[in-house]
Design an enzyme around this catalytic site. Structure first.
Site, PDB file in Angstrom:
ATOM      1  N   HIS A  80       0.851  -1.192   0.000  1.00  0.00           N
ATOM      2  CA  HIS A  80       0.000   0.000   0.000  1.00  0.00           C
ATOM      3  C   HIS A  80       0.882   1.237   0.000  1.00  0.00           C
ATOM      4  CE1 HIS A  80      -4.035   1.718   0.738  1.00  0.00           C
ATOM      5  NE2 HIS A  80      -3.367   2.715   1.278  1.00  0.00           N
ATOM      6  N   ASP A 159     -14.633   2.412   6.082  1.00  0.00           N
ATOM      7  CA  ASP A 159     -13.583   3.281   5.533  1.00  0.00           C
ATOM      8  C   ASP A 159     -14.095   4.052   4.326  1.00  0.00           C
ATOM      9  OD1 ASP A 159     -10.754   4.223   5.335  1.00  0.00           O
ATOM     10  OD2 ASP A 159     -10.928   3.256   3.381  1.00  0.00           O
ATOM     11  N   ARG A 166     -13.996  12.530   5.105  1.00  0.00           N
ATOM     12  CA  ARG A 166     -12.714  13.167   5.455  1.00  0.00           C
ATOM     13  C   ARG A 166     -12.185  13.997   4.299  1.00  0.00           C
ATOM     14  NH1 ARG A 166      -9.024   8.534   6.509  1.00  0.00           N
ATOM     15  NH2 ARG A 166      -7.431  10.126   6.738  1.00  0.00           N
ATOM     16  N   SER A 181      -7.340   3.663   8.508  1.00  0.00           N
ATOM     17  CA  SER A 181      -7.890   3.482   7.164  1.00  0.00           C
ATOM     18  C   SER A 181      -7.041   2.479   6.362  1.00  0.00           C
ATOM     19  CB  SER A 181      -7.918   4.851   6.469  1.00  0.00           C
ATOM     20  OG  SER A 181      -8.068   4.730   5.088  1.00  0.00           O
ATOM     21  N   LYS A 185      -7.927  -1.950   5.836  1.00  0.00           N
ATOM     22  CA  LYS A 185      -8.092  -2.523   4.491  1.00  0.00           C
ATOM     23  C   LYS A 185      -7.078  -3.631   4.244  1.00  0.00           C
ATOM     24  CE  LYS A 185      -8.032   1.659   2.823  1.00  0.00           C
ATOM     25  NZ  LYS A 185      -8.086   2.929   2.137  1.00  0.00           N
TER      26      LYS A 185
END
Ligand code: URA
Length: 406
Positions: A80, A159, A166, A181, A185
């Site tokens: 990520h 999320d 957000r 967040s 995931k």
């Protein structure tokens, strides 16, 4: 809910029940946007304790399905990036690690704000299917070691809803909220190990290296809690990554790297990230893993894997389109190129139509920016700094100012 907002405003710790009531209530539609926004802002300003962060990560994960990848042989590694401008690394890394025999199953996101998203980039390939079901992803990975798809609606729905709020309430740049967040995931995605590319600089959500390090540390702690090995790389996002920003343009650049036609900072980062994944997936030293990655890059097998992957997800690369309406931005002063403002370039790409201003906007895959000069290049007046690939939107004035020449 008012009592919970007040507690956080005063910097007090929320109980798991209070977190569940507020975040869960919001997802269920019982808490309005304005109250949730106020709580998110209080969290942004006052932070969260480690206990709150672990509880909230758990609530995020429990809000939806979790993938079970145990049927896939070997160690599954996920990756990520915390978001950047021109970050097309996933499109390069996936084929690199899959060619080394490591299964790479990844759910990616779309662009939001000034940063781009892998799914938008891949979808610029006509007919590319990003909406694979978990079963289809698993099946594909078993065949070709590689699948990249859009995050399904069932994976961490909390999320999806909170992130959308957000992004329009000035509450993205919060270390605890980003950590929750990202890690929720990754844990729900089912991989055994996780590599995190934590970005800092003008074009990143974390502006300083210290903040990025704090975020990385926190995400590692969350990983420890779930018994997942997490490696982190802290990488620079002051300058856009590579030469292109915009969806089709970035696919073309990823292909050039996979064909070994380009060797720059981006290529080096892709090799570094891929080597870490291969090292984790095959339990090799980083040096051994790097050798494998360099071999599949040089012998063309990573490029062949990319073609196989695009074909498996029905994409037709022959029909990839780039706008033919171009405009060069030229230098008004001579000197050495010291910086290219990644944030401004990201915003510009959104303005041209490559990204979304709101979640509902559609994007134009054909538009974007091609940067023509590298940092430390000598610039003469009249040199082309970048080329804009235009759609319906007219570019703003003063783009040459995004290039700092001294
Ligand atoms: N990337 C994410 O997935 N979540 C954030 O909050 C920020 C970047």
């Amino acid at each position: 809910m008012n009592h919970i907002i007040n507690k956080k405003r005063l910097g007090q710790e929320l109980t798991r029940e209070e977190l569940s009531k507020s975040f869960g209530g919001y997802v269920d539609g019982n808490i309005p946007d304005y109250q949730m926004s106020a709580l998110l802002m209080a969290i942004c300003l006052n932070g969260m304790t480690e206990r709150e962060i672990l509880d909230l990560t758990d609530l995020f994960i429990q809000s939806g399905e979790q993938l079970d990848l145990s049927i896939i042989e070997g160690i599954k590694v996920d990756k990520h990036s915390t978001g950047g401008v021109g970050d097309k690394t996933t499109m390069v890394i996936g084929p690199l690690v899959a060619s080394c025999g490591v299964s790479f199953i990844k759910m990616s996101g779309r662009g939001l704000g000034h940063t781009g998203g892998t799914i938008d980039k891949l979808e610029s390939i006509p007919d590319f299917r990003a909406d694979l079901t978990p079963e289809e992803m698993i099946d594909q990975v078993q065949k070709i070691h590689l699948a990249i798809a859009d995050q399904t609606a069932d994976l961490v729905p909390m999320d999806k809803k909170i992130y959308a709020l957000r992004s329009v309430t000035g509450t993205v740049e919060s270390i605890p909220l980003i950590a929750v967040s990202v890690m929720s995931k990754k844990i729900a995605g089912g991989a055994d190990k996780i590599l995190l590319d934590v970005k800092f600089g003008e074009g990143a959500f974390m502006k300083t290296k210290e903040e990025a390090e704090e975020l990385a540390e926190l995400m590692k702690k969350i990983g420890d809690h779930y018994h997942k090995e997490v490696r982190t790389l802290i990488t620079d996002m002051n300058t856009p990554l590579g030469n292109s920003i915009g969806n089709s343009l970035e696919v073309v650049e990823a292909i050039r790297i996979l064909k070994n036609e380009e060797h720059n900072v981006l290529t080096e980062l892709c090799i570094e990230l891929a080597s870490n994944i291969v090292s984790m997936g095959k339990e090799l030293s980083l040096a051994q893993a790097r050798k494998e990655v360099e071999t599949v890059l040089q012998d063309g097998s990573a490029y062949q894997k990319f073609l196989e992957f695009v074909k498996a997800q029905h994409g037709d690369l022959a029909r990839l389109e780039i706008s033919t309406k171009k405009q060069n931005i030229v230098a008004h002063k001579a000197g050495i190129l010291k910086a290219i403002d990644a944030f401004k370039m990201g915003e510009l790409s959104v303005m041209l139509g490559a990204g979304r201003k709101t979640k509902e906007d559609s994007i134009d895959p054909k538009v974007g920016i091609m940067i023509k000069k590298q940092l430390n290049d000598e610039i003469q007046v009249g040199d082309t700094l970048c080329t804009l690939y235009l759609g319906d939107q007219e570019p703003p004035e003063g783009i040459e100012e995004y290039f700092e020449i001294e």
